[in-house]
Design a protein around this motif. Structure first.
Motif, PDB file in Angstrom:
ATOM      1  N   SER A 124      48.851  34.430  48.636  1.00 37.81           N
ATOM      2  CA  SER A 124      49.184  33.491  47.556  1.00 37.81           C
ATOM      3  C   SER A 124      50.564  33.819  47.011  1.00 37.81           C
ATOM      4  O   SER A 124      51.047  34.934  47.118  1.00 37.81           O
ATOM      5  N   LYS A 174      38.749  44.672  34.789  1.00 37.81           N
ATOM      6  CA  LYS A 174      38.541  43.251  35.101  1.00 37.81           C
ATOM      7  C   LYS A 174      39.842  42.610  35.572  1.00 37.81           C
ATOM      8  O   LYS A 174      39.856  41.857  36.540  1.00 37.81           O
ATOM      9  N   ALA A 175      40.931  42.916  34.886  1.00 40.01           N
ATOM     10  CA  ALA A 175      42.226  42.349  35.272  1.00 40.01           C
ATOM     11  C   ALA A 175      42.631  42.824  36.666  1.00 40.01           C
ATOM     12  O   ALA A 175      43.143  42.047  37.464  1.00 40.01           O
ATOM     13  N   CYS A 217      51.862  40.194  40.807  1.00 39.32           N
ATOM     14  CA  CYS A 217      51.335  40.933  39.668  1.00 39.32           C
ATOM     15  C   CYS A 217      51.733  40.298  38.408  1.00 39.32           C
ATOM     16  O   CYS A 217      51.897  40.276  37.432  1.00 39.32           O
ATOM     17  N   LEU A 271      40.650  43.782  39.126  1.00 40.05           N
ATOM     18  CA  LEU A 271      39.769  43.204  40.145  1.00 40.05           C
ATOM     19  C   LEU A 271      40.010  41.717  40.351  1.00 40.05           C
ATOM     20  O   LEU A 271      39.567  41.159  41.349  1.00 40.05           O
ATOM     21  N   ASP A 272      40.721  41.086  39.446  1.00 40.06           N
ATOM     22  CA  ASP A 272      41.057  39.673  39.597  1.00 40.06           C
ATOM     23  C   ASP A 272      42.354  39.564  40.394  1.00 40.06           C
ATOM     24  O   ASP A 272      43.345  38.992  39.954  1.00 40.06           O
ATOM     25  N   LEU A 273      42.330  40.131  41.593  1.00 39.47           N
ATOM     26  CA  LEU A 273      43.511  40.152  42.460  1.00 39.47           C
ATOM     27  C   LEU A 273      43.777  38.757  43.023  1.00 39.47           C
ATOM     28  O   LEU A 273      42.840  37.992  43.239  1.00 39.47           O
ATOM     29  N   PRO A 274      45.046  38.441  43.270  1.00 32.52           N
ATOM     30  CA  PRO A 274      45.351  37.144  43.876  1.00 32.52           C
ATOM     31  C   PRO A 274      44.836  37.100  45.317  1.00 32.52           C
ATOM     32  O   PRO A 274      44.657  38.131  45.963  1.00 32.52           O
ATOM     33  N   GLU A 275      44.583  35.911  45.799  1.00 36.15           N
ATOM     34  CA  GLU A 275      44.158  35.724  47.185  1.00 36.15           C
ATOM     35  C   GLU A 275      45.280  36.190  48.110  1.00 36.15           C
ATOM     36  O   GLU A 275      46.461  36.021  47.809  1.00 36.15           O
TER      37      GLU A 275
END
Length: 125
Positions: free
Chosen positions: A121, A111-112, A125, A114-118
């Motif tokens: 941005s 989950k962490a 990391c 896949l929660d990549l920054p746009e």
């Protein structure tokens, strides 16, 4: 005519697309995530994980799974072993049946990730 042996040397002014200012994902963490993604690379295993997660307490008896998923017992065993080897599920023998449980902590890293920054941005990391 250009010489094949002479390639232009890039300078800082020639950089077309700079990379991120952070470190790459550590090799072991990337390897662990790849194992999980490989395990989830089959639709039957994705369905199994979802079925288990939505079962009462995130646990289901193996006796119900083949009929629910429309697969044979040997096929079920194969897919559950792949999910187990990737650390996504645990097993508990209860009498003659095995009960399978989702390991939510194993999904935390996925989950962490896949929660990549746009793209573009500021954060890293």
């Amino acid at each position: 005519m250009t010489s094949l042996g002479a390639l232009p040397v890039a300078t800082s002014a020639d950089v077309c697309c700079p990379g991120a200012d952070c470190d790459l994902l550590p090799v072991q963490e990337a390897s662990d995530l790849a194992d999980v993604f490989r395990a989830l690379g089959d639709p039957n295993r994705v369905r199994l994980l979802r079925y288990l997660a939505q079962s009462d307490g995130g646990t289901a008896c193996a006796c119900h799974l083949p009929e629910a998923l429309g697969i044979t017992q040997p096929t079920l065993s194969f897919h559950l072993r792949k999910l187990h080897d990737a650390g996504l599920v645990s097993r508990e023998q209860r009498g003659r049946w095995v009960h399978w449980t989702v390991r939510p902590e194993a999904l935390a890293g996925v989950k962490a990730f896949l929660d990549l920054p746009e793209p573009g941005s500021a954060g890293c990391c």
